[in-house]
Design a protein around this motif. Structure first.
Motif, PDB file in Angstrom:
ATOM      1  N   ALA A 125       0.827  -1.209   0.000  1.00 26.40           N
ATOM      2  CA  ALA A 125       0.000   0.000   0.000  1.00 26.40           C
ATOM      3  C   ALA A 125       0.862   1.260   0.000  1.00 26.40           C
ATOM      4  N   LYS A 126       1.984   1.203   0.700  1.00 29.26           N
ATOM      5  CA  LYS A 126       2.884   2.358   0.728  1.00 29.26           C
ATOM      6  C   LYS A 126       3.463   2.621  -0.660  1.00 29.26           C
ATOM      7  N   ARG A 127       3.901   1.560  -1.330  1.00 31.23           N
ATOM      8  CA  ARG A 127       4.456   1.739  -2.675  1.00 31.23           C
ATOM      9  C   ARG A 127       3.386   2.147  -3.672  1.00 31.23           C
ATOM     10  N   SER A 128       2.138   1.705  -3.424  1.00 34.90           N
ATOM     11  CA  SER A 128       1.055   2.010  -4.356  1.00 34.90           C
ATOM     12  C   SER A 128       0.548   3.445  -4.209  1.00 34.90           C
ATOM     13  N   CYS A 129       0.500   3.962  -2.962  1.00 37.61           N
ATOM     14  CA  CYS A 129      -0.097   5.274  -2.713  1.00 37.61           C
ATOM     15  C   CYS A 129       0.905   6.353  -2.312  1.00 37.61           C
ATOM     16  N   GLY A 130       2.143   5.980  -2.069  1.00 42.26           N
ATOM     17  CA  GLY A 130       3.147   6.976  -1.714  1.00 42.26           C
ATOM     18  C   GLY A 130       3.490   6.979  -0.251  1.00 42.26           C
ATOM     19  N   THR A 131       2.491   6.991   0.623  1.00 41.22           N
ATOM     20  CA  THR A 131       2.727   6.977   2.069  1.00 41.22           C
ATOM     21  C   THR A 131       1.895   5.873   2.710  1.00 41.22           C
ATOM     22  N   VAL A 132       2.291   5.486   3.922  1.00 35.91           N
ATOM     23  CA  VAL A 132       1.586   4.417   4.626  1.00 35.91           C
ATOM     24  C   VAL A 132       0.172   4.856   4.991  1.00 35.91           C
ATOM     25  N   ASN A 133       0.008   6.087   5.471  1.00 35.75           N
ATOM     26  CA  ASN A 133      -1.314   6.557   5.894  1.00 35.75           C
ATOM     27  C   ASN A 133      -2.291   6.619   4.726  1.00 35.75           C
ATOM     28  N   ASP A 134      -1.823   7.097   3.575  1.00 34.83           N
ATOM     29  CA  ASP A 134      -2.692   7.145   2.405  1.00 34.83           C
ATOM     30  C   ASP A 134      -3.111   5.737   1.980  1.00 34.83           C
ATOM     31  N   GLY A 135      -2.173   4.806   2.043  1.00 29.96           N
ATOM     32  CA  GLY A 135      -2.500   3.429   1.670  1.00 29.96           C
ATOM     33  C   GLY A 135      -3.490   2.792   2.615  1.00 29.96           C
ATOM     34  N   LEU A 136      -3.309   3.018   3.923  1.00 22.39           N
ATOM     35  CA  LEU A 136      -4.233   2.442   4.894  1.00 22.39           C
ATOM     36  C   LEU A 136      -5.619   3.062   4.782  1.00 22.39           C
ATOM     37  N   ASN A 137      -5.680   4.375   4.565  1.00 20.53           N
ATOM     38  CA  ASN A 137      -6.980   5.043   4.442  1.00 20.53           C
ATOM     39  C   ASN A 137      -7.734   4.581   3.206  1.00 20.53           C
ATOM     40  N   ARG A 138      -7.015   4.196   2.169  1.00 21.08           N
ATOM     41  CA  ARG A 138      -7.675   3.814   0.926  1.00 21.08           C
ATOM     42  C   ARG A 138      -8.100   2.343   0.912  1.00 21.08           C
ATOM     43  N   TYR A 139      -7.246   1.459   1.440  1.00 24.82           N
ATOM     44  CA  TYR A 139      -7.493   0.024   1.284  1.00 24.82           C
ATOM     45  C   TYR A 139      -7.851  -0.696   2.583  1.00 24.82           C
ATOM     46  N   TYR A 140      -7.609  -0.072   3.719  1.00 24.43           N
ATOM     47  CA  TYR A 140      -7.783  -0.780   4.988  1.00 24.43           C
ATOM     48  C   TYR A 140      -8.895  -0.101   5.766  1.00 24.43           C
ATOM     49  N   HIS A 141      -9.994  -0.817   6.016  1.00 21.38           N
ATOM     50  CA  HIS A 141     -11.140  -0.190   6.671  1.00 21.38           C
ATOM     51  C   HIS A 141     -11.878  -1.213   7.527  1.00 21.38           C
ATOM     52  N   LYS A 142     -12.809  -0.713   8.339  1.00 24.50           N
ATOM     53  CA  LYS A 142     -13.570  -1.586   9.221  1.00 24.50           C
ATOM     54  C   LYS A 142     -14.697  -2.274   8.457  1.00 24.50           C
ATOM     55  N   ARG A 143     -14.982  -3.496   8.883  1.00 22.62           N
ATOM     56  CA  ARG A 143     -16.103  -4.236   8.297  1.00 22.62           C
ATOM     57  C   ARG A 143     -16.894  -4.870   9.439  1.00 22.62           C
ATOM     58  N   LYS A 144     -18.212  -4.744   9.384  1.00 20.72           N
ATOM     59  CA  LYS A 144     -19.064  -5.244  10.464  1.00 20.72           C
ATOM     60  C   LYS A 144     -19.430  -6.699  10.222  1.00 20.72           C
ATOM     61  N   TYR A 145     -19.380  -7.511  11.284  1.00 20.79           N
ATOM     62  CA  TYR A 145     -19.739  -8.920  11.223  1.00 20.79           C
ATOM     63  C   TYR A 145     -20.750  -9.224  12.314  1.00 20.79           C
ATOM     64  N   ILE A 146     -21.605 -10.173  12.057  1.00 22.57           N
ATOM     65  CA  ILE A 146     -22.534 -10.674  13.068  1.00 22.57           C
ATOM     66  C   ILE A 146     -21.962 -11.991  13.587  1.00 22.57           C
ATOM     67  N   MET A 147     -21.636 -12.033  14.858  1.00 26.09           N
ATOM     68  CA  MET A 147     -21.021 -13.217  15.448  1.00 26.09           C
ATOM     69  C   MET A 147     -22.076 -14.291  15.687  1.00 26.09           C
ATOM     70  N   LEU A 148     -21.616 -15.488  16.069  1.00 27.44           N
ATOM     71  CA  LEU A 148     -22.525 -16.616  16.271  1.00 27.44           C
ATOM     72  C   LEU A 148     -23.502 -16.366  17.415  1.00 27.44           C
ATOM     73  N   ASN A 149     -23.082 -15.603  18.402  1.00 26.41           N
ATOM     74  CA  ASN A 149     -23.974 -15.315  19.529  1.00 26.41           C
ATOM     75  C   ASN A 149     -24.905 -14.140  19.258  1.00 26.41           C
ATOM     76  N   GLY A 150     -24.880 -13.588  18.035  1.00 21.21           N
ATOM     77  CA  GLY A 150     -25.759 -12.503  17.659  1.00 21.21           C
ATOM     78  C   GLY A 150     -25.193 -11.118  17.844  1.00 21.21           C
ATOM     79  N   LYS A 151     -24.025 -11.003  18.483  1.00 23.97           N
ATOM     80  CA  LYS A 151     -23.429  -9.695  18.719  1.00 23.97           C
ATOM     81  C   LYS A 151     -22.697  -9.200  17.475  1.00 23.97           C
ATOM     82  N   GLU A 152     -22.603  -7.885  17.381  1.00 26.02           N
ATOM     83  CA  GLU A 152     -21.893  -7.288  16.258  1.00 26.02           C
ATOM     84  C   GLU A 152     -20.408  -7.183  16.581  1.00 26.02           C
ATOM     85  N   SER A 153     -19.596  -7.425  15.551  1.00 27.53           N
ATOM     86  CA  SER A 153     -18.150  -7.364  15.728  1.00 27.53           C
ATOM     87  C   SER A 153     -17.539  -6.648  14.532  1.00 27.53           C
ATOM     88  N   TYR A 154     -16.442  -5.958  14.769  1.00 29.56           N
ATOM     89  CA  TYR A 154     -15.734  -5.246  13.713  1.00 29.56           C
ATOM     90  C   TYR A 154     -14.316  -5.793  13.600  1.00 29.56           C
TER      91      TYR A 154
END
Length: 664
Positions: free
Chosen positions: A461-490
């Motif tokens: 991501a750093k080589r693709s976007c120039g800096t580590v922060n830009d790469g993380l902001n573009r490709y790395y993000h939170k995703r919500k999941y529903i766990m087996l017990n019904g609770k939400e997890s990120y």
């Protein structure tokens, strides 16, 4: 000069292949090469597709079941009679040619004859020419690099020899499946690496033992031909043909080399011959403690091809077994490989030769660890053992996996995230599936592998976007999941926040446990006819994808095109009932699981092989949202579901006609 009919047929096949080669009309359009078939070749293609393959496979399998039963009953006369019937059967020859020219993954690899793509007219010529003789063409030698830096010689037979070997294997394999030892797992139908690993765990989980971890040096290259032929018990033309394959020699860079020993790796029948040569090793090991019944029960022997382990609590018995194995191997021209043979202990490092507990086998590391009373296992008397047996990926396997991931990521520095996900996910899922029935999560290896992969993706991501922060902001993000017990997890995932293209798979996404795998029964074989048992076994195949597994359950283990049960040796391919190029959707209600050859014949006629611009007028045949909604909401009625279960061709045709009307 004396002539042989089979040799003349082989020459006729070669001349026919050369004649068809010269007739081929190749056309290049838009940078792609197409082949235009003549009327005779098109007629042959239609005839080949109209062959009743389902009936042929059933008839050949019935004959193989009779061979298996006669061999199990030790009725040699009846067994040889059925083998001769199969070798002369036109149906068996058709099936052998299809497996070599259509089903085999190495069908596009040519031998010294230069033949790699075979059309229908050539297949019929090949079927007519198959007959046993005392002749065989030399194999083409190719060197394949091994993980330790060495190279393995691979001998590629001609197309004719491959088809004839497939025919002979169909006759010999049921005979030896009834004879092979129960703890032999390599190169046998419907037996896997996980079966051998599970047998090892069952052998040591209640008691720590000494282990002889050994490997046979150059097993395929040093087997004595005469001892192998004597062991097979073959006579007449069949013995002459097998001997011809063993002594056919190799061709490397235009130079012929004669072969004095070994079986050529790369042949269809070579793994079976190697297993026949090593058959009897378990019997020799058990004869070392034949007088002591208690010691014989505690002695365990597991072999996978040329790798094997011997386990017992007494070190003296292990050393005695090693001497007996060395003497037995020397009689067939083999020996143990010193650098890969070691005596170790499963629990105590001080009892091992190299002061390291545990051992590696088939990419797994098996070791027992001391634990407290709340985590340790219990023995057969329900008493605490004070240790726990863990099965994890070996250090070598983990290192090779990370090197492969790093190689893929390094090649795709300037590529978009879509290409990276497409290349990485099959590797990650394949590696995780192989270790699905292990303690990869308990030992924390799955999270370790994910962290190591994250550092590589962060650099990408750093080589693709120039800096580590830009790469993380573009490709790395939170995703919500529903766990087996019904609770939400990120959790944080790698994905493109703009395009909905999915995410990079994690090593911990797959449920892993070393206690859930059910080992194959000792004396079971696919040739015993117990199709329900082998269907259930297929449902726990560790390397089967989730999509294929769901389709296999929905279709009750049968192919939707031919109606036959899937086996582990079959190539299973996911097919879109309504092709994507014709407006079909990539959804489960538009998917079916087919054999590889059934998929080829289906796609050849459903319009998916032709570009839209060449076959369909986009303005007149473009599907509207209303049409797609009809296709999406289509549900077969009760009569259609009964037809699918019973595999009735008439009613199944009715279903396909209804789907065709929806498209029109």
């Amino acid at each position: 000069m004396q002539t042989y009919p089979a040799v003349n047929r082989f020459v006729e096949f070669q001349l026919a292949m050369d004649k068809v080669k010269t007739k081929r009309n190749m056309v290049t359009k838009n940078g792609e090469t197409f082949e235009i078939l003549s009327e005779e070749e098109q007629s042959a293609e239609v005839t080949w597709s109209m062959i009743p393959w389902r009936k042929i496979e059933k008839d050949v399998f019935k004959l193989q079941k009779k061979i298996y039963k006669a061999s199990a009953d030790n009725d040699i006369c009846k067994m040889r009679k059925y083998q001769k019937m199969l070798l002369r059967s036109y149906k068996a020859k058709l099936l052998a040619v299809r497996r070599v020219t259509q089903d085999n993954k190495g069908k596009k690899t040519a031998g010294i004859d230069g033949i790699k793509s075979v059309i229908a007219s050539q297949r019929f010529t090949l079927v007519e020419s198959l007959k046993l003789s005392h002749k065989a063409k030399a194999t083409r030698r190719v060197w394949i690099p091994k993980s330790n830096g060495e190279k393995r010689p691979l001998g590629i037979p001609t197309m004719y020899d491959r088809a004839l070997q497939a025919l002979v294997k169909m006759a010999l394999e049921p005979e030896w499946e009834a004879k092979f030892e129960p703890n032999s797992y390599g190169f046998r139908p419907a037996r896997r690496c996980q079966d051998a690993i599970q047998q090892i765990k069952l052998s040591i989980q209640h008691k720590p033992k000494f282990v002889l971890d050994a490997d046979i040096a150059k097993c395929f290259e040093r087997i004595d031909h005469q001892k192998l032929l004597t062991k097979t018990g073959l006579k007449g033309n069949l013995r002459k043909q097998v001997k011809a394959w063993l002594t056919s020699g190799v061709m490397e860079d235009g130079v012929f080399q004669k072969i004095e020993s070994g079986t050529p790796q790369g042949g269809v029948i070579s793994p079976l011959l190697a297993n026949i040569a090593l058959h009897g090793m378990e019997t020799i090991v058990r004869e070392c403690v034949n007088k002591n019944q208690t010691a014989q029960k505690e002695l365990n022997f597991i072999r996978y091809a040329d790798d094997f382990v011997v386990m017992h609590k007494d070190k003296k018995i292990i050393l005695k077994c090693k001497e007996a194995i060395n003497q037995w191997l020397s009689d067939i021209g083999l020996e143990l490989k010193p650098e890969k043979t070691r005596l170790t202990h499963t629990l105590y490092p001080e009892l091992s030769e190299d002061k390291v507990a545990g051992f590696d086998f088939l990419g797994f590391h098996i070791q027992q660890h001391k634990t407290g009373k709340h985590k340790c296992s219990k023995n057969l008397q329900k008493k605490l053992t004070g240790y726990k047996t863990l099965i994890t990926p070996s250090e070598k396997s983990q290192k090779n996996h990370q090197e492969k991931l790093g190689e893929i990521i390094g090649k795709l520095v300037s590529k978009p995230i879509e290409a990276l996900i497409k290349q990485l996910n099959p590797v990650i899922k394949g590696w995780s599936n192989y270790y699905q029935y292990s303690d990869i999560k308990t030992a924390g290896i799955s999270s370790k592998q994910t962290k190591m992969m994250y550092s590589k993706l962060r650099s990408w991501a750093k080589r693709s976007c120039g800096t580590v922060n830009d790469g993380l902001n573009r490709y790395y993000h939170k995703r919500k999941y529903i766990m087996l017990n019904g609770k939400e997890s990120y959790r944080m995932e790698w994905a493109d926040s703009v395009k909905a293209i999915g995410h990079i798979a994690y090593h911990g996404d797959i449920h892993c446990s070393s206690t859930e795998y059910v080992k194959v029964k000792r004396n079971k074989s696919p040739y015993d006819g117990d199709l329900k048992y082998w269907y259930k076994r297929l449902l726990i195949h560790p390397e089967l994808s989730t999509r294929k597994l769901n389709l296999l359950k929905r279709q009750k283990g049968r192919c939707q095109e031919c109606g036959l049960y899937f086996t582990e040796s079959d190539i299973m391919e996911v097919d879109h009932i309504i092709p994507l190029s014709l407006g079909g959707l990539d959804r489960y209600d538009n998917l079916q699981l087919l054999h590889g050859h059934c998929h080829d014949s289906k796609t050849a006629t459903d319009g998916s092989c032709t570009k839209k611009s060449e076959k369909i007028d986009s303005s007149n045949n473009k599907h509207t949202n209303k049409d797609k909604a009809k296709i999406k909401s289509y549900k077969p009625d009760k009569l259609d579901l009964i037809a699918i279960e019973r595999n009735s061709p008439v009613l199944r045709d009715k279903k396909s006609q209804r789907q065709d009307r929806l498209i029109e």
